[in-house]
Design a protein around this motif. Structure first.
Motif, PDB file in Angstrom:
ATOM      1  N   LEU A 284       0.807  -1.223   0.000  1.00 12.22           N
ATOM      2  CA  LEU A 284       0.000   0.000   0.000  1.00 12.22           C
ATOM      3  C   LEU A 284       0.839   1.272   0.000  1.00 12.22           C
ATOM      4  O   LEU A 284       0.345   2.337  -0.391  1.00 12.22           O
ATOM      5  N   LYS A 287       0.706   4.083  -2.765  1.00  8.40           N
ATOM      6  CA  LYS A 287      -0.417   3.825  -3.664  1.00  8.40           C
ATOM      7  C   LYS A 287      -1.584   4.774  -3.365  1.00  8.40           C
ATOM      8  O   LYS A 287      -1.678   5.371  -2.296  1.00  8.40           O
ATOM      9  N   ALA A 289      -5.381   5.481  -2.348  1.00  7.12           N
ATOM     10  CA  ALA A 289      -6.264   4.822  -1.385  1.00  7.12           C
ATOM     11  C   ALA A 289      -7.576   4.458  -2.069  1.00  7.12           C
ATOM     12  O   ALA A 289      -8.621   5.086  -1.857  1.00  7.12           O
ATOM     13  N   ASN A 293      -7.030  -1.179  -4.592  1.00  6.68           N
ATOM     14  CA  ASN A 293      -5.732  -1.368  -3.946  1.00  6.68           C
ATOM     15  C   ASN A 293      -5.880  -2.005  -2.565  1.00  6.68           C
ATOM     16  O   ASN A 293      -5.043  -2.815  -2.157  1.00  6.68           O
ATOM     17  N   PHE A 294      -6.936  -1.634  -1.855  1.00 12.97           N
ATOM     18  CA  PHE A 294      -7.173  -2.251  -0.552  1.00 12.97           C
ATOM     19  C   PHE A 294      -7.420  -3.746  -0.713  1.00 12.97           C
ATOM     20  O   PHE A 294      -6.885  -4.567   0.045  1.00 12.97           O
ATOM     21  N   ALA A 297      -4.118  -5.582  -1.654  1.00 10.21           N
ATOM     22  CA  ALA A 297      -3.213  -5.716  -0.511  1.00 10.21           C
ATOM     23  C   ALA A 297      -3.725  -6.766   0.461  1.00 10.21           C
ATOM     24  O   ALA A 297      -2.942  -7.576   1.000  1.00 10.21           O
TER      25      ALA A 297
END
Length: 335
Positions: A284, A287, A289, A293-294, A297
């Motif tokens: 993360l 990167k 938010a 992406n969450f 990860a």
């Protein structure tokens, strides 16, 4: 409950000296876990050393040293006082959320901060003295390994123990890079990063922390950070009131606009200690938010999970919980 002697420690030096002199002694503060274990014949101390009146309850700003600008909370302060203190609520709301999620109000009113870190697993095989348990009696085996292990570990377990660590407070403290300060038998202070305080089971699951016999937790230090506005503690459990976590996530973000400067993540309900989600943190950093992406990860972190026969659901649940906690942290507790 077996017979035991009761003594009172008038100061830190007396407490440490008494415990050091007797391998069968235990400190007694709030007693919210120890007394239950004694009643179940799991813990069998022959001496209880009452430390509840030692002057280790203060919550204060740290003005010097490595954690200058942070906050120190006394090892014998009550969980309720820590959760509701203005310095904690303003600067470390993640810790307040975790403590309030951890137990009933009555227990928080008795439980101490240091005692919270020292609480033992709620594995039913550990509590049942008729069952084998390497943590309770080394060398007898692990009943949960081939037994009912729905609540048990998916990270860091060994064939000697698959129990999980129960504290919510410690999960938040892990994400906040806290340091445990202890007083030892030489009258000196020792500082232990919370990441190193608890142990994975390995070949000796009976050794749950890296404290030496005779050491006393005097305080916990929270270093200064920039997480206050964007952090969240998510606890997933079987019922809403007073239950231990199936999965919990302490998520904290330091942001520049919508870009993540730093993410700090710890999980509960998944390992023998608070589990720092380092792979997700690294992915993360730098990167945007975004939900995508969450999720990426979270999936990467959970890819190393080793579920047992009855807790495979924790892999998917863990991934979803990580992603949701990150989203709630990003939104600044507004969702």
């Amino acid at each position: 409950m077996r017979p035991f002697s009761y003594t009172y420690a008038k100061d830190i030096a007396s407490a440490v000296k008494q415990l050091t002199a007797n391998r069968g002694a235990k400190f007694l503060a709030g007693g919210t876990n120890l007394l239950d274990l004694m009643k179940e014949d799991v813990e069998r101390p022959d001496q209880l050393i009452d430390i509840s009146r030692l002057p280790l309850t203060q919550i204060r700003a740290i003005s010097t040293g490595a954690n200058q600008g942070g906050i120190s909370i006394g090892g014998l302060g009550r969980n309720t006082d820590a959760a509701n203190h203005p310095l904690i609520r303003q600067n470390y709301p993640l810790l307040s959320q975790a403590i309030l999620a951890g137990a009933s109000g009555q227990i928080r009113n008795m439980a101490t901060n240091g005692g919270n870190l020292m609480q033992r697993t709620r594995c039913p095989y550990f509590y049942d003295v008729a069952m084998p348990c390497n943590k309770r009696e080394p060398g007898t085996g692990c009943g949960a390994l081939e037994g009912i292990n729905r609540m048990h570990a998916i990270f860091g377990w060994s064939d000697k123990c698959v129990a999980v660590y129960p504290s919510d407070m410690a999960v938040a403290l892990a994400a906040l890079d806290s340091v445990v300060v202890v007083s030892n038998t030489a009258g000196q202070e020792r500082r232990i990063p919370l990441a190193d305080f608890h142990r994975l089971p390995g070949d000796s699951p009976e050794k749950e922390t890296n404290l030496s016999h005779g050491e006393l937790i005097t305080s916990i230090e929270l270093p200064k950070n920039k997480f206050a506005d964007q952090s969240y503690y998510l606890k997933v459990r079987d019922r809403a009131s007073y239950a231990f976590a199936l999965i919990s996530v302490a998520a904290a973000l330091e942001m520049d606009g919508n870009r993540i400067i730093r993410a700090s993540l710890a999980m509960g309900g998944v390992a023998h200690k608070p589990w720092r989600a380092l792979k997700a943190e690294q992915l993360l950093a730098g990167k945007e938010a975004t939900e995508a992406n969450f999720r990426a990860a979270a999936a990467a972190e959970m890819s190393d999970a080793r579920p047992l026969a009855h807790n495979k659901f924790k892999v998917e649940l863990g991934s979803r919980s990580l992603a949701l906690a990150l989203q709630l942290a990003r939104n600044g507790n507004k969702s």
